[in-house]
Design an enzyme around this catalytic site. Sequence first.
Site, PDB file in Angstrom:
ATOM      1  N   TYR A 128       9.226 -33.526  21.278  1.00 44.26           N
ATOM      2  CA  TYR A 128       9.661 -34.275  19.860  1.00 44.26           C
ATOM      3  C   TYR A 128       8.220 -34.253  19.246  1.00 44.26           C
ATOM      4  O   TYR A 128       7.424 -34.917  19.776  1.00 44.26           O
ATOM      5  CB  TYR A 128      10.329 -35.372  20.087  1.00 44.26           C
ATOM      6  CG  TYR A 128      10.954 -36.056  18.809  1.00 44.26           C
ATOM      7  CD1 TYR A 128      12.315 -35.544  18.510  1.00 44.26           C
ATOM      8  CD2 TYR A 128      10.315 -36.744  17.893  1.00 44.26           C
ATOM      9  CE1 TYR A 128      12.369 -35.901  17.199  1.00 44.26           C
ATOM     10  CE2 TYR A 128      10.557 -37.027  16.757  1.00 44.26           C
ATOM     11  CZ  TYR A 128      11.869 -36.587  16.292  1.00 44.26           C
ATOM     12  OH  TYR A 128      12.221 -36.928  15.143  1.00 44.26           O
ATOM     13  N   GLN A 190      19.752 -37.052  17.195  1.00 43.62           N
ATOM     14  CA  GLN A 190      20.554 -35.703  17.294  1.00 43.62           C
ATOM     15  C   GLN A 190      19.586 -34.910  17.987  1.00 43.62           C
ATOM     16  O   GLN A 190      20.137 -33.914  18.829  1.00 43.62           O
ATOM     17  CB  GLN A 190      20.955 -35.391  15.804  1.00 43.62           C
ATOM     18  CG  GLN A 190      19.970 -35.031  14.777  1.00 43.62           C
ATOM     19  CD  GLN A 190      19.747 -36.142  13.881  1.00 43.62           C
ATOM     20  OE1 GLN A 190      19.936 -37.468  14.436  1.00 43.62           O
ATOM     21  NE2 GLN A 190      18.990 -35.891  12.894  1.00 43.62           N
ATOM     22  N   ASN A 213      10.544 -42.279  16.221  1.00 42.14           N
ATOM     23  CA  ASN A 213      11.124 -43.629  15.928  1.00 42.14           C
ATOM     24  C   ASN A 213      11.820 -44.438  16.858  1.00 42.14           C
ATOM     25  O   ASN A 213      12.288 -43.965  17.731  1.00 42.14           O
ATOM     26  CB  ASN A 213      11.484 -43.478  14.458  1.00 42.14           C
ATOM     27  CG  ASN A 213      12.840 -42.919  14.302  1.00 42.14           C
ATOM     28  OD1 ASN A 213      13.511 -42.660  15.398  1.00 42.14           O
ATOM     29  ND2 ASN A 213      13.162 -42.206  12.997  1.00 42.14           N
ATOM     30  N   GLN A 258      -6.209 -48.413  13.648  1.00 46.99           N
ATOM     31  CA  GLN A 258      -4.893 -48.604  14.216  1.00 46.99           C
ATOM     32  C   GLN A 258      -3.832 -49.114  13.329  1.00 46.99           C
ATOM     33  O   GLN A 258      -2.914 -48.830  13.326  1.00 46.99           O
ATOM     34  CB  GLN A 258      -5.333 -49.784  15.338  1.00 46.99           C
ATOM     35  CG  GLN A 258      -4.175 -49.572  16.537  1.00 46.99           C
ATOM     36  CD  GLN A 258      -4.164 -48.108  16.981  1.00 46.99           C
ATOM     37  OE1 GLN A 258      -5.442 -47.519  16.907  1.00 46.99           O
ATOM     38  NE2 GLN A 258      -3.224 -47.730  17.517  1.00 46.99           N
ATOM     39  N   HIS A 261      -1.461 -47.173  11.234  1.00 46.79           N
ATOM     40  CA  HIS A 261      -0.517 -46.209  11.683  1.00 46.79           C
ATOM     41  C   HIS A 261       1.079 -46.723  11.368  1.00 46.79           C
ATOM     42  O   HIS A 261       1.637 -46.035  10.479  1.00 46.79           O
ATOM     43  CB  HIS A 261      -0.473 -46.242  13.359  1.00 46.79           C
ATOM     44  CG  HIS A 261      -1.315 -45.081  13.913  1.00 46.79           C
ATOM     45  ND1 HIS A 261      -1.023 -43.781  13.734  1.00 46.79           N
ATOM     46  CD2 HIS A 261      -2.536 -45.018  14.500  1.00 46.79           C
ATOM     47  CE1 HIS A 261      -1.772 -43.292  14.164  1.00 46.79           C
ATOM     48  NE2 HIS A 261      -2.784 -43.893  14.843  1.00 46.79           N
ATOM     49  N   GLU A 326      -2.718 -50.389  24.695  1.00 40.09           N
ATOM     50  CA  GLU A 326      -2.752 -48.972  24.579  1.00 40.09           C
ATOM     51  C   GLU A 326      -4.182 -48.293  24.467  1.00 40.09           C
ATOM     52  O   GLU A 326      -4.557 -47.596  25.377  1.00 40.09           O
ATOM     53  CB  GLU A 326      -1.869 -48.526  23.440  1.00 40.09           C
ATOM     54  CG  GLU A 326      -1.671 -46.804  23.287  1.00 40.09           C
ATOM     55  CD  GLU A 326      -1.155 -46.587  21.979  1.00 40.09           C
ATOM     56  OE1 GLU A 326      -0.911 -47.455  21.036  1.00 40.09           O
ATOM     57  OE2 GLU A 326      -0.753 -45.288  21.710  1.00 40.09           O
ATOM     58  N   HIS A 327      -5.009 -48.800  23.443  1.00 42.19           N
ATOM     59  CA  HIS A 327      -6.340 -48.456  23.490  1.00 42.19           C
ATOM     60  C   HIS A 327      -7.195 -49.663  23.523  1.00 42.19           C
ATOM     61  O   HIS A 327      -7.037 -50.762  23.184  1.00 42.19           O
ATOM     62  CB  HIS A 327      -6.732 -47.941  21.850  1.00 42.19           C
ATOM     63  CG  HIS A 327      -5.788 -46.860  21.595  1.00 42.19           C
ATOM     64  ND1 HIS A 327      -4.611 -47.023  20.648  1.00 42.19           N
ATOM     65  CD2 HIS A 327      -5.881 -45.555  21.659  1.00 42.19           C
ATOM     66  CE1 HIS A 327      -4.200 -45.887  20.442  1.00 42.19           C
ATOM     67  NE2 HIS A 327      -4.696 -44.995  21.239  1.00 42.19           N
ATOM     68  N   ASP A 360      -8.265 -39.740  19.674  1.00 40.14           N
ATOM     69  CA  ASP A 360      -6.935 -39.323  19.093  1.00 40.14           C
ATOM     70  C   ASP A 360      -6.928 -37.758  19.112  1.00 40.14           C
ATOM     71  O   ASP A 360      -5.676 -37.072  19.056  1.00 40.14           O
ATOM     72  CB  ASP A 360      -6.497 -39.944  17.759  1.00 40.14           C
ATOM     73  CG  ASP A 360      -6.196 -41.322  17.747  1.00 40.14           C
ATOM     74  OD1 ASP A 360      -5.664 -41.549  18.561  1.00 40.14           O
ATOM     75  OD2 ASP A 360      -6.032 -41.816  16.729  1.00 40.14           O
ATOM     76  N   HIS A 419      23.842 -38.749  62.375  1.00 41.73           N
ATOM     77  CA  HIS A 419      22.777 -38.514  62.219  1.00 41.73           C
ATOM     78  C   HIS A 419      21.925 -38.279  63.785  1.00 41.73           C
ATOM     79  O   HIS A 419      21.144 -37.368  63.695  1.00 41.73           O
ATOM     80  CB  HIS A 419      21.669 -39.513  61.585  1.00 41.73           C
ATOM     81  CG  HIS A 419      21.980 -39.527  60.007  1.00 41.73           C
ATOM     82  ND1 HIS A 419      22.933 -39.553  59.357  1.00 41.73           N
ATOM     83  CD2 HIS A 419      20.884 -39.441  59.057  1.00 41.73           C
ATOM     84  CE1 HIS A 419      22.740 -39.526  58.059  1.00 41.73           C
ATOM     85  NE2 HIS A 419      21.343 -39.385  57.884  1.00 41.73           N
TER      86      HIS A 419
END
Lengths: 429, 429
Positions: A128, A190, A213, A258, A261, A326-327, A360, A419
């Site tokens: 995506y 979708q 999103n 940051q 964004h 994250e960073h 990045d 078994h």
Amino acid sequence: MLRIISVNKDNYKIHLKELLKQRVEENIADIDETVERVILDIRKYGDKALLDYTYTFDKVVLNKVKVEEKEIQEAWDAVSKEFKDIIDAAKNNIWSYHEKQFQNSWIDYNEDIILGQKVTPIESIGMYVPGGKAAYPSTVLMNAIPAKIAGVQRLVMVTPPGKDGKVNPYILSAAKAVGVDEIYKAGGAQSIAALAYGTETIVPVNKIVGPGNIYVARAKKKVYGVVDIDMIAGPSEICILADETANPAFAAADLLSQAEHDEMASSILLTLSDGFAEKVKAAVNQQMVSLDRAQIAEQAIRNNSAIFIVEDMATAIEMVNDIAPEHLEIMTDNPFEMLPKIKNAGAIFLGHFSPEPLGDYFAGPNHTLPTSGTAKFSSPLGVEDFIKKSSVIYYSKAALGKVKNQIESFALHEGLDAHANSIKVRFLP
Amino acid sequence: MLRIISVNKDNYKIHLKELLKQRVEENIADIDETVERVILDIRKYGDKALLDYTYTFDKVVLNKVKVEEKEIQEAWDAVSKEFKDIIDAAKNNIWSYHEKQFQNSWIDYNEDIILGQKVTPIESIGMYVPGGKAAYPSTVLMNAIPAKIAGVQRLVMVTPPGKDGKVNPYILSAAKAVGVDEIYKAGGAQSIAALAYGTETIVPVNKIVGPGNIYVARAKKKVYGVVDIDMIAGPSEICILADETANPAFAAADLLSQAEHDEMASSILLTLSDGFAEKVKAAVNQQMVSLDRAQIAEQAIRNNSAIFIVEDMATAIEMVNDIAPEHLEIMTDNPFEMLPKIKNAGAIFLGHFSPEPLGDYFAGPNHTLPTSGTAKFSSPLGVEDFIKKSSVIYYSKAALGKVKNQIESFALHEGLDAHANSIKVRFLP
């Protein structure tokens, strides 16, 4: 606007919890309901539903979803040589880093026993790529390159069309540069449903990767199990740990990079020095005004960001591991000596000249990183996300004979006599 | 009772789809509703809700959930030396296989650039171990040992108590043998919620692993994102690929060993030979009658199992990759030469003396394997499930200077000028 909060080891958890409470998604029942309806419609009506939802959500009338070779070539021709060269340089760095993640199959021989682990690429991957304002060609590189190194045979990209019904030319050019196999104009829940269940045009894939999103994130969670997914991405975050050797203007610029964004992004600075904190705050205010996306950055800085003046370095490091950012940027005198203590972070940027945007686009490591504290249990996207393993087991008759009594006894202790029988039948006279 | 179906490359997909349709979970809305209510109650009422649900679902009145050292020691003392020795032998084999999966951190130096990948254990792990009829000490070994090798600091086990309010002594002994740190008497969705969100007694964990019934599986999916999970496990499966060199009695015993697990289990044999198919069918009928769990096995064999007589070996291998079985046994003349062609399988057992129960307990590879076709994108549980990675990036000023224009340009192409500014600010005069 940027809060300054003094904390110590006893009270930092309360302050962090308050600041980071937006990371916990709670009120998503409405979104989930929409996502479920969309998924059911795609499963029932296929391409028709895909085109209908593209009209409903993206306000574009399409008569087919496939992006043809001609459209890709036009985009390629429209993009400057300079940009193509940059894509190429970035691609080389990303390729070279991720190649080191490649895992070989292995096998181990021990008398007449053979045990191994066979590594196979996942056959088909759906990727995506967001459209609109967050249409980033770097997303294409970061998701496609590890898939290619893993040996994925069929790499499918979905991305929502712009208002003109076309896909952003930078995105198409990046896709061409890395060899994406199929491209479809579709976004939102979708497109995730189409990748997971298939339509007349789109053959379903085995795994879906890539950011999106909240609708994309919830749809990915919903189809998880039918297909695999990379992770559920949340808003972007940075945490900077800086001492007085750091330049306040650098720290401010990185907090803002940051914050631009989105409004939900979070920028946090940890420092031991009051004076440094005040200087960074002033620099943020000064730099912010001239940014294109000042409005977005301003909201992120006001609502989800803070400078913490921390009592001591040990507490600051505890805070980093608690935030699991994250960073993480470490701008201290000797950043390398901090590394053993850092347990939870997506990517760690060391020193004064390793700002987050370097990662990045360009340095090589992946920019798809665990957000919202999930670095406590998740890793950056990598080659391992595009492979899977099978155990390999061979015993000779003699080898099985040596352990047959133990296995039979274990099976009977678990109450599973079929078994045990599967061993016993092999040694009947 | 065991169907025999002849197929070729053109019609096998239809027959497989029909047989495997029970792998697709659809009617789970009621279960999801219960699971959501349980999770909300645990989050709201903590230990009290945990004890209440233990009474409701397990029909046991407990006044606390923690298993004390004394109870563990009693179980240990009650278990035979023979069983402890078998646990020890299995543990050694499992440890030795999984040790080979250990991944080191790495770092790469290139002039004045340093890039790396830092490996850290996930700090805390919750491990679900089923109780009741499916109380398997092997589950404890298979989940705990890779966690221990990874370096997990806090390994928490939850398992539902028996009617007497106690935990199965074999499970407790296995937990003691591998060094589980905390044990709680709790099962079902309520135990998963407690691990994810915590209660007064149970501190939340970062990741939850281990098999369970449909309530456990749905609860794991629900909390995925708050914590990580290993996988969503479905019913157990075996697929045997056999030629005429195979012994029909061996094949029959192995089909039954899978079928005794539960009514939803699936046992499939692929062969090119009519005669072999008939012999296996007869052997299944003959062996089944004397099994303790004949009733369960009979249902699994009747509803979800089949012998396919396949036109040629190429089609049989396509079928294996389409089924993507949890367990694959290859009982052919030279099973190793099949390995390159096998793409999707959890564990591959080669030859006539490598039956699936060998892998369940003893050989070393993990028995927690991807089910329901998820071997197309998932791997056996392993050390990598208990670690996570952080990227490490260092550039010197000179190194950043060389690429600064390219990074700035890339950022501006993405419309992110604060990203460009984070580079630019470092080179202001």
